[in-house]
Design a protein around this motif. Sequence first.
Motif, short mmCIF file in Angstrom:
data_model
loop_
_atom_site.label_atom_id
_atom_site.label_comp_id
_atom_site.label_asym_id
_atom_site.label_seq_id
_atom_site.Cartn_x
_atom_site.Cartn_y
_atom_site.Cartn_z
N LYS B 7 0.83 -1.20 0.00
CA LYS B 7 0.00 0.00 0.00
C LYS B 7 0.87 1.25 0.00
O LYS B 7 1.84 1.33 0.75
CB LYS B 7 -0.89 0.00 1.23
N GLU B 41 -4.93 0.80 -1.98
CA GLU B 41 -5.42 0.11 -0.79
C GLU B 41 -5.17 -1.37 -0.95
O GLU B 41 -4.98 -1.86 -2.08
CB GLU B 41 -6.92 0.40 -0.66
N GLN B 42 -5.13 -2.09 0.17
CA GLN B 42 -5.06 -3.54 0.05
C GLN B 42 -5.95 -4.15 1.13
O GLN B 42 -6.22 -3.54 2.16
CB GLN B 42 -3.61 -4.02 0.18
N ALA B 43 -6.43 -5.36 0.87
CA ALA B 43 -7.37 -5.99 1.80
C ALA B 43 -6.67 -6.26 3.12
O ALA B 43 -5.46 -6.42 3.16
CB ALA B 43 -7.89 -7.29 1.20
N PRO B 44 -7.43 -6.28 4.23
CA PRO B 44 -6.82 -6.57 5.52
C PRO B 44 -6.31 -8.01 5.56
O PRO B 44 -6.72 -8.84 4.75
CB PRO B 44 -7.97 -6.37 6.51
N SER B 46 -4.76 -10.69 4.54
CA SER B 46 -4.08 -11.32 3.41
C SER B 46 -3.40 -10.31 2.48
O SER B 46 -2.59 -10.68 1.67
CB SER B 46 -5.10 -12.11 2.62
N ASP B 48 -4.62 -8.99 -0.02
CA ASP B 48 -4.97 -9.40 -1.37
C ASP B 48 -6.47 -9.59 -1.43
O ASP B 48 -7.01 -10.26 -0.55
CB ASP B 48 -4.26 -10.75 -1.64
N PRO B 49 -7.21 -9.04 -2.33
CA PRO B 49 -6.84 -8.23 -3.48
C PRO B 49 -6.34 -6.83 -3.09
O PRO B 49 -6.42 -6.45 -1.95
CB PRO B 49 -8.15 -8.11 -4.25
N LEU B 50 -5.85 -6.10 -4.11
CA LEU B 50 -5.48 -4.73 -3.87
C LEU B 50 -6.14 -3.81 -4.90
O LEU B 50 -6.66 -4.27 -5.90
CB LEU B 50 -3.96 -4.56 -3.87
N VAL B 51 -6.12 -2.51 -4.58
CA VAL B 51 -6.67 -1.53 -5.51
C VAL B 51 -5.52 -0.70 -6.05
O VAL B 51 -4.74 -0.13 -5.29
CB VAL B 51 -7.69 -0.61 -4.82
N ALA B 60 -9.48 -3.03 -9.04
CA ALA B 60 -9.30 -4.01 -7.96
C ALA B 60 -8.85 -5.31 -8.59
O ALA B 60 -9.44 -5.77 -9.57
CB ALA B 60 -10.60 -4.21 -7.19
N VAL B 61 -7.78 -5.90 -8.05
CA VAL B 61 -7.20 -7.06 -8.71
C VAL B 61 -6.50 -7.95 -7.69
O VAL B 61 -5.99 -7.49 -6.67
CB VAL B 61 -6.24 -6.61 -9.84
N ARG B 62 -6.50 -9.24 -7.96
CA ARG B 62 -5.76 -10.19 -7.14
C ARG B 62 -4.29 -10.17 -7.53
O ARG B 62 -3.97 -10.10 -8.73
CB ARG B 62 -6.33 -11.60 -7.36
N PHE B 64 -2.20 -12.47 -7.73
CA PHE B 64 -1.85 -13.59 -8.61
C PHE B 64 -1.74 -13.16 -10.07
O PHE B 64 -0.86 -13.62 -10.80
CB PHE B 64 -2.93 -14.67 -8.45
N LEU B 65 -2.63 -12.25 -10.49
CA LEU B 65 -2.64 -11.83 -11.89
C LEU B 65 -1.46 -10.91 -12.22
O LEU B 65 -1.17 -10.67 -13.39
CB LEU B 65 -3.95 -11.11 -12.22
#
Lengths: 613, 72
Positions: B7, B41-44, B46, B48-51, B60-62, B64-65
């Motif tokens: 982030k 931003e990123q999810a709490p 994990s 993952d995903p992030l913005v 917004a994307v994982r 992994f991609l």
Amino acid sequence: MTDSLVALVGNPNCGKTALFNTLTGLRNKVANYPGVTVEVVKSELSKSYGGNCVLIDLPGTYSLSPVSDDEAITSDFLSGAPGQLKPQLIINVLDATQLELGLGLTLDLLRLETPVLVALNMMDLAESSGAVINVDTLARELGVPVVPISATKKWGLNKLSNAIESCISTPQTSKVLDWNDLSSKGDLVHKIALSCTETKGRRSELTARVDKYVLHPVFGPLILLAALALIFQAVFAWAAFPMDLIESFIGKIAELLSTAMPQGLLRDLLVDGIIGGVGSVIVFLPQIVILFSFILFLEDFGYMARASYLMDRIMGTVGLSGKAVIPLVSGLACAVPSILATRSIPSKRDRLLTMMLAPLMTCSARLPVYALLIAAFIPANQFLGMNRQGVVMLLLYVGGVLAVLGVGFVLKATVLPGEAQPLLIELPRYKWPSLKLLGIAILDRARMFLKRAGTFILAVSIVMWAVTTFPRKPEDRAGTDIEYSIAGRLGTVIEPILKPVGFNYEISVALIPGFAAREVMVSALGTVYAIGGESEESKGANLTTFVQETWAPSTAYALLAWYIFSPQCLATFAVLGRESRSLRKTSGIFVFYLALAWLAAFAVFTISSWILS
Amino acid sequence: MLSHAKKGDRGQISKFQPKSPEEVRLVELGFKVGAHYEIVEQAPFSKDPLVIEINGVRIAVRRFLLNHIEVI
Ligand SMILES: Nc1nc2c(ncn2[C@@H]2O[C@H](COP(=O)(O)OP(=O)(O)OP(=O)(O)O)[C@@H](O)[C@H]2O)c(=O)[nH]1
Ligand SMILES: [Mg+2]
């Protein structure tokens, strides 16, 4: 001469449907998230914009190499699948606030044989952010006409319709642009965007400010929960007063007719069948309006894509990605559009799983059933500072979501194993919805609800009245009138199956038409009780009181549990069959949900009877 | 690698050769060589995903991609 076909093509969420609506006078669904339109929609161009052509609205796409079913609809349409008409003109709608993102598709379109006209949309937003785009440069670079417009503010639409006319009458071939692979295409797009952008707009302040909280790791999920709590609180608290008004108004009419008309079949049909049936559903209009006001506002403001980001992890536990959230949330309105909306989900497996779960979301047709039972059995006092009835309503919606997650988990473990395709979704800029358009959309929903009550539910009510009235009981037979009727006899047949879950005879009778549409259950109960009411004075009394006085609370709780799972509403399963292209899966899930409904009702009935005794 | 970004990170994509259709879609969404990005931003937990904001567009994307995207 036949009308020419003109297709609207562009990125998701660039305003194609908004433009389509303004140019045709229709009111199709417009909302601020990618993937709203999922089918081909045609309509005549309004006379005020010149007429003489048929406009076609298509699903949005980022390129002509589709990754999902909705995008494939657009690329198939443009490549002129055999037997399909090809458009004479493509209007490429571009979002002026994110020009570069849209131009990739434009380059694809310029490679087709069809002439292209660019409509540079959202000029109002570009302008207010301070961006200046040189339209002439853009037109020169692309070699096609460019018209700056705002679909919602109606800027530039006459210029656009003139341009449409001249493009059709004198088609021009576009110039050949120099690119051959993804990377040279990207470079060219960047170069064009740069050359025609004179001043870059500020980044959207609103979006940055709101996202700071909405996407926040702690506040984000809290805001999501608070929004839901507020909605269901409002559905109860705010709707109470108008509902009372409508109810007493309908009661007055029933009373008036009962006294004014001579006793007989006609009076029974009007008072018991029609007013008892249709009236009991119309009462819920205020709740429907409030529910839709919130949903439509959130959709138009731009919250939905954020909800998919926030929910991505949770959906992962059942083998879905956050992408599934948008179709599922639209299931709060109705499962049918929700199943269609799954077309925007790229992976086939994820799409199938999502559409199989869609019937479990608490659709608005369940609302009257829940509301009736809550009003009858849950006291309206305060609970933790909230209206207790609102709390129970919220719990039922949460129950629907838990059912989605639970069943999703089971399906992932059995018939649809595997992991979801990783999340990838554009988060659109927030936009303040135009109050006028929002108001129109809400009124449309209200009109649809009333129209349904006036046509479909009216018809079912009349049929219900007939099958609960005929054949008439001879004077010398024992028992009530209704037991002797067709519906009564049917009810007697299925009652044994439903007895263990606590459903009485009236519920058994009313459940059957409830399969045509969920809320019909309420109108059917209205009719059954109006006819079954022993004494004259109980006729026309309200359904809530009736239910309250004659049902055990555990019966009501069991019916609520039944309604979370029951595969009611035939339209849903018809669409599910069509979209999944599998009769086997559709009938399998139907039987599965029926069994779940029975088990859930049985468990709730048994446990609550035991606790309450 | 963009998939390891945190982030608040900002930078520029230096190398990305898409192989899968999803990666091609990323390019179409603006993940092109030379593009500037910022992790919004990123999810709490994990993370993952992030913005990511790229070219003024929020996505917004994982993670992994983003495995094959090199950044500076
Ligand atoms: N301010 C402003 N908002 C617009 C304009 N055109 C469309 N919008 C808004 O942009 C959002 C998307 O509009 P839609 O018409 O649903 O977009 P679409 O291109 O049909 O999207 P898909 O069907 O998902 O491909 C909605 O919130 C519209 O109200 C415009 O000219 N100005
Ligand atoms: Mg649309």
